[in-house]
Write a protein that holds these residues in place. Structure first.
Motif, PDB file in Angstrom:
ATOM      1  N   ASP B 213     141.404  49.151  62.913  1.00  0.00           N
ATOM      2  CA  ASP B 213     142.514  48.562  62.147  1.00  0.00           C
ATOM      3  C   ASP B 213     142.593  47.059  62.349  1.00  0.00           C
ATOM      4  OD1 ASP B 213     142.668  51.061  63.255  1.00  0.00           O
ATOM      5  OD2 ASP B 213     144.821  51.284  62.918  1.00  0.00           O
ATOM      6  N   LEU B 214     142.303  46.641  63.596  1.00  0.00           N
ATOM      7  CA  LEU B 214     142.400  45.216  63.881  1.00  0.00           C
ATOM      8  C   LEU B 214     141.468  44.419  62.971  1.00  0.00           C
ATOM      9  CD1 LEU B 214     142.586  45.114  67.784  1.00  0.00           C
ATOM     10  CD2 LEU B 214     144.393  44.720  66.129  1.00  0.00           C
ATOM     11  N   TYR B 215     140.258  44.972  62.790  1.00  0.00           N
ATOM     12  CA  TYR B 215     139.291  44.264  61.940  1.00  0.00           C
ATOM     13  C   TYR B 215     139.727  44.315  60.485  1.00  0.00           C
ATOM     14  CZ  TYR B 215     136.189  44.058  65.933  1.00  0.00           C
ATOM     15  OH  TYR B 215     135.655  43.789  67.159  1.00  0.00           O
ATOM     16  N   GLU B 216     140.242  45.490  60.095  1.00  0.00           N
ATOM     17  CA  GLU B 216     140.669  45.620  58.698  1.00  0.00           C
ATOM     18  C   GLU B 216     141.790  44.642  58.400  1.00  0.00           C
ATOM     19  OE1 GLU B 216     141.553  49.708  58.630  1.00  0.00           O
ATOM     20  OE2 GLU B 216     139.451  50.296  58.430  1.00  0.00           O
ATOM     21  N   ALA B 217     142.754  44.582  59.335  1.00  0.00           N
ATOM     22  CA  ALA B 217     143.881  43.682  59.117  1.00  0.00           C
ATOM     23  C   ALA B 217     143.408  42.239  59.001  1.00  0.00           C
ATOM     24  CB  ALA B 217     144.878  43.816  60.274  1.00  0.00           C
ATOM     25  N   ALA B 223     139.738  36.669  57.150  1.00  0.00           N
ATOM     26  CA  ALA B 223     138.994  36.103  58.270  1.00  0.00           C
ATOM     27  C   ALA B 223     137.493  36.285  58.068  1.00  0.00           C
ATOM     28  CB  ALA B 223     139.428  36.782  59.566  1.00  0.00           C
ATOM     29  N   SER B 224     136.727  35.257  58.427  1.00  0.00           N
ATOM     30  CA  SER B 224     135.272  35.374  58.351  1.00  0.00           C
ATOM     31  C   SER B 224     134.778  36.186  59.546  1.00  0.00           C
ATOM     32  CB  SER B 224     134.640  33.990  58.368  1.00  0.00           C
ATOM     33  OG  SER B 224     134.801  33.406  59.648  1.00  0.00           O
ATOM     34  N   ARG B 225     133.460  36.494  59.528  1.00  0.00           N
ATOM     35  CA  ARG B 225     132.919  37.268  60.658  1.00  0.00           C
ATOM     36  C   ARG B 225     133.089  36.522  61.960  1.00  0.00           C
ATOM     37  NH1 ARG B 225     127.284  40.398  59.288  1.00  0.00           N
ATOM     38  NH2 ARG B 225     128.074  41.665  57.596  1.00  0.00           N
ATOM     39  N   TRP B 226     132.847  35.206  61.933  1.00  0.00           N
ATOM     40  CA  TRP B 226     132.946  34.398  63.141  1.00  0.00           C
ATOM     41  C   TRP B 226     134.381  34.376  63.648  1.00  0.00           C
ATOM     42  CZ3 TRP B 226     131.062  32.726  67.339  1.00  0.00           C
ATOM     43  CH2 TRP B 226     131.552  31.607  67.991  1.00  0.00           C
ATOM     44  N   GLN B 227     135.332  34.230  62.689  1.00  0.00           N
ATOM     45  CA  GLN B 227     136.739  34.240  63.086  1.00  0.00           C
ATOM     46  C   GLN B 227     137.119  35.592  63.679  1.00  0.00           C
ATOM     47  OE1 GLN B 227     138.244  32.893  59.318  1.00  0.00           O
ATOM     48  NE2 GLN B 227     139.031  30.993  60.222  1.00  0.00           N
ATOM     49  N   GLN B 228     136.581  36.661  63.081  1.00  0.00           N
ATOM     50  CA  GLN B 228     136.854  38.003  63.626  1.00  0.00           C
ATOM     51  C   GLN B 228     136.351  38.113  65.055  1.00  0.00           C
ATOM     52  OE1 GLN B 228     135.242  41.022  61.081  1.00  0.00           O
ATOM     53  NE2 GLN B 228     137.107  41.100  59.844  1.00  0.00           N
ATOM     54  N   PHE B 229     135.139  37.568  65.262  1.00  0.00           N
ATOM     55  CA  PHE B 229     134.546  37.620  66.590  1.00  0.00           C
ATOM     56  C   PHE B 229     135.437  36.888  67.594  1.00  0.00           C
ATOM     57  CE2 PHE B 229     131.546  35.826  69.777  1.00  0.00           C
ATOM     58  CZ  PHE B 229     131.078  37.017  70.295  1.00  0.00           C
ATOM     59  N   ARG B 230     135.930  35.718  67.170  1.00  0.00           N
ATOM     60  CA  ARG B 230     136.720  34.912  68.099  1.00  0.00           C
ATOM     61  C   ARG B 230     138.140  35.436  68.261  1.00  0.00           C
ATOM     62  NH1 ARG B 230     137.118  29.154  66.473  1.00  0.00           N
ATOM     63  NH2 ARG B 230     138.992  29.371  67.745  1.00  0.00           N
ATOM     64  N   LYS B 231     138.735  35.907  67.156  1.00  0.00           N
ATOM     65  CA  LYS B 231     140.161  36.225  67.201  1.00  0.00           C
ATOM     66  C   LYS B 231     140.441  37.700  67.490  1.00  0.00           C
ATOM     67  CE  LYS B 231     141.700  32.127  66.399  1.00  0.00           C
ATOM     68  NZ  LYS B 231     141.658  31.392  65.148  1.00  0.00           N
ATOM     69  N   VAL B 232     139.446  38.562  67.232  1.00  0.00           N
ATOM     70  CA  VAL B 232     139.680  39.992  67.462  1.00  0.00           C
ATOM     71  C   VAL B 232     138.817  40.505  68.613  1.00  0.00           C
ATOM     72  CG1 VAL B 232     139.635  42.296  66.460  1.00  0.00           C
ATOM     73  CG2 VAL B 232     140.261  40.328  65.046  1.00  0.00           C
TER      74      VAL B 232
END
Lengths: 285, 324
Positions: B213-217, B223-232
């Protein structure tokens, strides 16, 4: 959105496909990981002359059998291999047995001080055995066990990591109702351990056994202190080779190959299970 | 089992199994089984730890207050804190302490960063991903001794593979072993080689248990993949990262096999100038090359204090993390 069925498996829905860059980076990582091992084979199969020429050899030569034989005789490698199989085998067996017993108690039996004792187990991980080598060495001397295998085996019969690993596994994998049912039938806890716990614990026991075997096989510090070159483990023999008792580098590499090969074979056969085991231990740890 | 009516009263008596009269023997052994047996099952661990872990550790402290030689371990001369004061004015101790720290940083920081990146890549769906996982773990099955022997050959000054490769791109050959930083980098690369894959798998396991869910949200938020990596990913992995940092730090504090074997015949000196002698190697040298058991014991206790310090810092940081 993923389907509800998929969402039950955390992480599964997010698995994106990797592009060519991912593939290339991983391939480079795999090459860096495997190349030193490949080169061990190359160096072990050439000659000292060939190694000391530029460019270095990149394909195996024809001297493997000769070098292996040299390494085998120069540092008692035969004794070392037998010794190490014995040491690592008995350490793995004992660790698995004691860790499963204690893990069962910590996961499923109720007793006073349970969580305190478990904290103590985890706390002992902070005390590396290296710190006690001086009195241990004296103790082994007093017992007349210097240069004998039990001096290496006994101090490593249990592992805190093992106890914790089995506890985490059994807490999840062993249904409490199974134990209660066996109790109602009048079974004592040791019977329950034998007939109910062991069958459930088997996969985790196999993983723990392999990890312990590898670790014990590769142990250097304490065996080096308490054993000498006449009755070595593989690592002790290798460190003798490396510290200049043998001038021929291809023979040294043949020794390294000989000492690593048994584990590599296990790895080739059971690599996926070992990867799975480490990841399982990691999630729960 | 007779299902009681669905009442919600708290005073409903719990079904306590009463031992029928005449079966007291049975219930006594039952009682023993429930109260004493658990302790019996955890006893082997604590017994072995007490005998071969705790007792030697404490005894090491006692020995560190004496002058004891290897040849005459039974003859002890009380010196109080003499071994410690001697240690604190000994350049070799500070050299080894500093080397342990710098080699520790060189071998741990890049290793964990690369492991994090590798884990991220291994988390993609990919052909041959099972192969890659096994491949990056393989160095871990190689022993410190075997790995160090291969690497010290590859880092050789005159015929080493690495200098040959450097030469191909126009870099002058490096005398890895005799330099201060070059030898430490070489030793750090052996540690990195053996442990990166292992830690990558630990991170990968943690990544796979991050809720989808965190990634989906975050994807919905653009969010880009890089932002997902950093923020999630990174925040979810914080406990695991802390765990690997602690384990690696403990390992780095005890580093022994790599610096002992890297220099070949230099052995326990840790290089001709001690340029890569670590605390573990110094302990070994004092005890088993120079035969000063008392001094070796003092070094062991110094290492123990360092580990306690690490544990304390770890406890502080993880409490802060939990609150955040």
């Amino acid at each position: 959105m993923t389907t509800p069925a998929l969402r039950l498996r955390p992480g599964a829905g997010r698995q994106l496909h990797g592009g060519p860059v991912t593939f290339v980076v991983l391939a480079v990582a795999a090459i860096v990981s495997l190349f030193p091992l490949y080169w061990t084979v190359v160096a072990a199969s050439t000659s000292n002359n060939r190694i000391t020429r530029t460019p270095p050899p990149l394909v195996p030569g024809a001297n493997l059998a000769h070098n292996l034989k040299e390494a085998y005789t120069q540092v008692h490698m035969g004794t070392a291999l037998v010794n190490t199989f014995f040491v690592a085998g008995s350490v793995a067996l004992a660790t698995v047995l004691f860790a499963t017993l204690a893990g069962f108690a910590f996961a499923k039996l109720r007793f006073k001080g349970r969580s305190l004792l478990l904290m103590l187990v985890i706390g002992t991980m902070m005390v590396p055995p290296q710190l006690g080598v001086v009195p241990l060495f004296m103790l082994m001397g007093d017992l007349g066990w210097s240069n004998q295998l039990q001096a290496v085996v006994l101090p490593t019969l249990v592992s805190a990591f093992g106890v914790f690993f089995m506890r985490q596994y059994l807490a999840e994998a062993l249904p409490t109702e199974l134990i209660e049912a066996a109790r109602v039938d009048g079974a004592h806890s040791l019977r329950i351990f034998w007939h109910v716990v062991l069958p459930v614990a088997r996969p985790a026991m196999a993983v723990l056994g392999m990890l312990t075997f590898v670790q014990s096989w590769n142990d250097l510090f304490w065996p080096m202190i308490v054993l000498n070159g006449d009755n070595p483990t593989v690592q002790v023999a290798l460190s003798e080779l490396g510290q200049g008792y043998v001038p021929d580098r291809s023979v040294i590499m043949a020794g390294a190959l000989l000492g690593t090969l048994p584990l590599l074979l296990v790895f080739v056969v059971l690599g996926r299970q070992i990867v799975g085991g480490i990841m399982q231990g990691a999630v729960k740890g | 089992m007779a299902a009681p009516a669905l009442t919600d009263t708290h005073d409903a008596p719990a079904p306590v199994p009463q031992a029928p009269p005449g079966r007291t023997r049975r219930s006594l052994s039952d009682w023993l089984d429930r109260t004493a047996a658990p302790y019996a099952y955890v006893t082997p661990f604590f017994a072995v730890f007490a005998a071969f872990g705790l007792y030697p550790l404490l005894y090491t402290g006692w020995i560190s207050l004496h002058r004891v030689e290897l040849q005459t371990p039974d003859r002890r001369e009380w010196v109080g804190l003499g071994n410690y004061t001697e240690m604190l004015v000994d350049d070799r101790f500070w050299n080894a302490l500093w080397n342990t720290f710098t080699i520790g940083v060189i071998s741990t920081v890049p290793q964990l960063l690369m492991a994090l990146g590798l884990a991220h890549l291994l988390n993609y769906k990919l052909r041959g991903s099972a192969f890659f996982r096994v491949a990056v773990l393989t160095p871990h099955a190689t022993s410190v001794a075997a790995g160090t022997l291969v690497f010290s050959l590859m880092f050789g000054r005159d015929f080493g593979m690495i200098n040959w490769l450097l030469d191909l791109v126009g870099v002058h050959p490096v005398d890895w072993e005799s330099g201060h930083w070059t030898s430490q980098i070489a030793i750090g690369s052996i540690v990195t080689w053996r442990w990166t894959g292992y830690n990558a798998l630990v991170y990968l396991a943690a990544m796979q248990s991050v809720p989808t869910d965190l990634y989906e949200a975050s994807a919905i938020d653009g969010a880009s993949r890089w932002q997902q990596f950093r923020k999630v990913t990174i925040p979810s992995l914080r406990p695991t990262i802390l765990f690997t940092v602690v384990v690696s730090t403990i390992g780095a504090t005890q580093l022994f096999g790599e610096p002992l074997l890297f220099g070949g015949t230099a052995g326990a000196r840790g290089g001709t100038d001690g340029q890569y002698q670590t605390l573990g190697v110094l302990l070994y040298q004092q005890g088993w090359a120079l035969f000063h058991f008392g001094r070796a014991a003092a070094i062991a206790w110094a290492m123990f204090l360092i580990l306690i310090l690490i544990a304390a810092v770890n406890a502080l940081v993880s409490r802060r993390l939990r609150r955040a």
